[in-house]
Motif scaffolding. Structure first.
Motif, PDB file in Angstrom:
ATOM      1  N   GLY A  55       1.168  -1.027  -0.528  1.00 59.61           N
ATOM      2  CA  GLY A  55       0.272   0.078  -0.183  1.00 59.61           C
ATOM      3  C   GLY A  55       0.608   0.934   0.249  1.00 59.61           C
ATOM      4  N   ILE A  56       0.609   2.327  -0.992  1.00 62.58           N
ATOM      5  CA  ILE A  56       1.311   2.979  -1.006  1.00 62.58           C
ATOM      6  C   ILE A  56       1.059   4.441   0.087  1.00 62.58           C
ATOM      7  CG2 ILE A  56       2.087   5.447  -2.655  1.00 62.58           C
ATOM      8  CD1 ILE A  56       1.187   4.086  -4.818  1.00 62.58           C
ATOM      9  N   LYS A 353       2.930  -8.176   8.637  1.00 64.08           N
ATOM     10  CA  LYS A 353       2.744  -6.776   8.010  1.00 64.08           C
ATOM     11  C   LYS A 353       1.475  -6.538   8.331  1.00 64.08           C
ATOM     12  CE  LYS A 353       7.018  -4.560   7.529  1.00 64.08           C
ATOM     13  NZ  LYS A 353       7.675  -3.483   6.733  1.00 64.08           N
ATOM     14  N   ASP A 354       0.876  -5.520   8.517  1.00 61.46           N
ATOM     15  CA  ASP A 354      -0.957  -5.222   7.919  1.00 61.46           C
ATOM     16  C   ASP A 354      -0.557  -5.777   6.120  1.00 61.46           C
ATOM     17  OD1 ASP A 354      -0.635  -3.814  10.323  1.00 61.46           O
ATOM     18  OD2 ASP A 354      -1.623  -2.604  10.122  1.00 61.46           O
ATOM     19  N   ALA A 355      -2.063  -6.255   6.260  1.00 61.03           N
ATOM     20  CA  ALA A 355      -2.238  -6.808   5.195  1.00 61.03           C
ATOM     21  C   ALA A 355      -3.040  -5.086   3.698  1.00 61.03           C
ATOM     22  CB  ALA A 355      -3.313  -8.253   4.884  1.00 61.03           C
ATOM     23  N   ASP A 356      -1.933  -4.103   3.764  1.00 58.49           N
ATOM     24  CA  ASP A 356      -2.064  -4.000   2.626  1.00 58.49           C
ATOM     25  C   ASP A 356      -1.560  -3.636   1.406  1.00 58.49           C
ATOM     26  OD1 ASP A 356      -3.387  -2.238   5.627  1.00 58.49           O
ATOM     27  OD2 ASP A 356      -2.046  -0.252   5.634  1.00 58.49           O
ATOM     28  N   ILE A 357      -2.530  -3.462   0.738  1.00 54.68           N
ATOM     29  CA  ILE A 357      -1.653  -4.080  -0.735  1.00 54.68           C
ATOM     30  C   ILE A 357      -2.436  -3.594  -1.877  1.00 54.68           C
ATOM     31  CG2 ILE A 357      -1.688  -6.209  -2.393  1.00 54.68           C
ATOM     32  CD1 ILE A 357      -0.761  -7.562   0.158  1.00 54.68           C
ATOM     33  N   ALA A 358      -1.513  -2.520  -2.776  1.00 53.02           N
ATOM     34  CA  ALA A 358      -2.469  -1.948  -4.161  1.00 53.02           C
ATOM     35  C   ALA A 358      -1.833  -2.565  -5.569  1.00 53.02           C
ATOM     36  CB  ALA A 358      -1.839  -0.649  -4.521  1.00 53.02           C
ATOM     37  N   TYR A 373      -7.299  -3.020  -7.590  1.00 52.61           N
ATOM     38  CA  TYR A 373      -7.910  -3.670  -5.628  1.00 52.61           C
ATOM     39  C   TYR A 373      -7.088  -2.385  -4.986  1.00 52.61           C
ATOM     40  CZ  TYR A 373     -10.108  -7.984  -7.586  1.00 52.61           C
ATOM     41  OH  TYR A 373     -10.390  -8.758  -8.330  1.00 52.61           O
ATOM     42  N   THR A 374      -7.580  -2.595  -4.153  1.00 52.78           N
ATOM     43  CA  THR A 374      -7.012  -1.454  -2.822  1.00 52.78           C
ATOM     44  C   THR A 374      -7.179  -2.542  -1.665  1.00 52.78           C
ATOM     45  OG1 THR A 374      -6.393   0.527  -3.843  1.00 52.78           O
ATOM     46  CG2 THR A 374      -6.477   0.349  -1.715  1.00 52.78           C
ATOM     47  N   ILE A 375      -6.870  -3.171  -1.373  1.00 53.53           N
ATOM     48  CA  ILE A 375      -6.594  -3.884   0.392  1.00 53.53           C
ATOM     49  C   ILE A 375      -6.076  -3.030   1.391  1.00 53.53           C
ATOM     50  CG2 ILE A 375      -6.345  -6.216   0.889  1.00 53.53           C
ATOM     51  CD1 ILE A 375      -6.083  -6.906  -1.795  1.00 53.53           C
ATOM     52  N   ILE A 376      -6.793  -2.825   2.757  1.00 51.23           N
ATOM     53  CA  ILE A 376      -5.963  -2.051   3.679  1.00 51.23           C
ATOM     54  C   ILE A 376      -7.327  -3.113   4.825  1.00 51.23           C
ATOM     55  CG2 ILE A 376      -6.749   0.112   5.439  1.00 51.23           C
ATOM     56  CD1 ILE A 376      -6.863   1.457   2.495  1.00 51.23           C
TER      57      ILE A 376
END
Length: 384
Positions: A55-56, A353-358, A373-376
């Motif tokens: 995630g950015i 780590k937190d599952a924050d992925i783009a 997709y944006t996953i937070i």
């Protein structure tokens, strides 16, 4: 559980995958590998050959504090009535329902460092937070995360118009030194009173500066000109406190000094008009030159100066000027996380780590690329 597969995976750990897999359980990443078997209880997200990145992160912005389309009613960025306001907390002014948060999520931006503006010598406390939620308390990663201070034109202009100090760069530095000295003295007196079991009157302005004195959070220094950055470095050394150089417009002029001071740089907003004297040397070559000198670099939007969704484009324009693509990706992921002090939770794709992925359908730094997709926190918060 969620399994992401078939993506060109940039992990920001030094190990990347041409066709990687990421397994998420709840709000955490539990496995990253070239191949992870599919089980019946998994939701599978097919990246379809696109790019998968952490995630950015925008390491400096004012999202939620100066709201989209709201004018004065939504502007809570500067308490420009007192040059020394360390007790202001961003969390008390952020509106999580600011529509800019929706734009951030759509762009794959999952974490922001947001806080007061640069009207005051000491502006108040920044917060690192996620970009999805309705209550700021639930979105916080770290608060306080930094103490905003400002050098150069802005505090001079604001307080010159009021006929009060600071009207010069000398006065800005003097006020900052005076306040840090008071904070150190305050802490010593407080510690002594606690040891002796004596009553002690709490001063909220000084309390807010104790984490700075203890080197738990940095001074987050608004500084464009080379001389202002050197003043910030000088004062940080004098008081033995942590520092980040935010904007760092003329940073490449003094890159060796910044490197030797071991201070990171948060560069931007560069995708804007050179609207004042101290931004006349603004250039997309600055991140490359600082990085070449050995300075840790992040890129910022300073939203709303640059709308937050254009953060990847800003990194891409630095690549256009000769910067390495992987270094530019790090500047909006792991470097940003490390500079703002949240690398234990975000900034890279790795176990725990937190599952924050783009996920993008192409190079994330290309203006033609779309977010798939944006996953937070392990939840799909946006899909195309």
């Amino acid at each position: 559980m969620i399994l992401i597969r078939n993506g060109k995976t940039f992990t920001a750990t030094g190990r990347n995958y041409e066709n990687g897999c990421i397994l998420i359980d709840g709000d955490k990443i539990i496995e990253v590998d070239e191949n992870i078997g599919i089980k019946n209880d998994m939701r599978v997200i097919d990246a379809k050959g696109g790019w998968v990145i952490p995630g950015i992160i925008d390491a400096h912005c004012h999202i939620g504090l100066i709201e989209e389309g709201m004018g004065f009613e939504g502007s809570d960025i500067n308490e420009s009535t007192d040059p020394i306001t360390p007790d202001l907390r961003a969390i008390d002014g952020i509106n999580p329902l600011d529509t800019a948060f929706e734009e951030a999520v759509k762009a794959g931006i999952t974490t922001v460092m947001t806080g007061p503006g640069s009207a005051n010598v000491i502006g108040g406390q920044f917060v690192a937070m996620k970009t999805k939620g309705i209550c700021v308390d639930d979105m916080i990663i770290k608060a306080p995360a930094a103490m905003k201070v400002a050098f150069g034109e802005n505090p001079k202009r604001v307080y010159n118009s009021k006929g009060k100090m600071p009207m010069t760069r000398m006065a800005t530095a003097a006020l900052l030194r005076e306040t840090l000295t008071k904070a150190k003295n305050y802490k010593q007196k407080k510690d002594s009173a606690q040891i002796k079991g004596e009553n002690f009157d709490i001063d909220l302005k000084m309390e807010a500066l104790i984490p700075v004195i203890q080197k738990k959070i940095p001074l987050k220094a608004h500084a464009h000109r080379a001389d202002d950055m050197l003043t910030a470095i000088r004062i940080a050394k004098e008081f033995d406190v942590l520092l980040t150089l935010d904007h760092c417009t003329e940073g490449e002029i003094i890159a060796e000094y910044i490197k030797n001071a071991k201070v990171p740089a948060i560069v931007g907003p560069t995708l804007t008009f050179k609207g004042k004297i101290e931004t006349k040397n603004k250039s997309f070559t600055t991140p490359k030159e600082l990085n070449k000198a050995g300075v840790k670099v992040a890129i910022m939007t300073d939203h709303p100066v640059i709308p937050i969704q254009y953060l990847p484009m800003c990194a891409g324009l630095a690549v256009k000027e000769g910067w390495d693509l992987e270094e530019a990706l790090k500047a909006i992921t792991i470097n940003a996380a490390e500079i703002i002090g949240v690398e234990d939770r975000v900034g890279s794709i790795e176990k725990g780590k937190d599952a924050d992925i783009a996920i993008f359908d192409g190079n994330p730094l290309d203006s033609l690329t779309k977010t798939m997709y944006t996953i937070i926190n392990g939840k799909v918060e946006y899909r195309i």
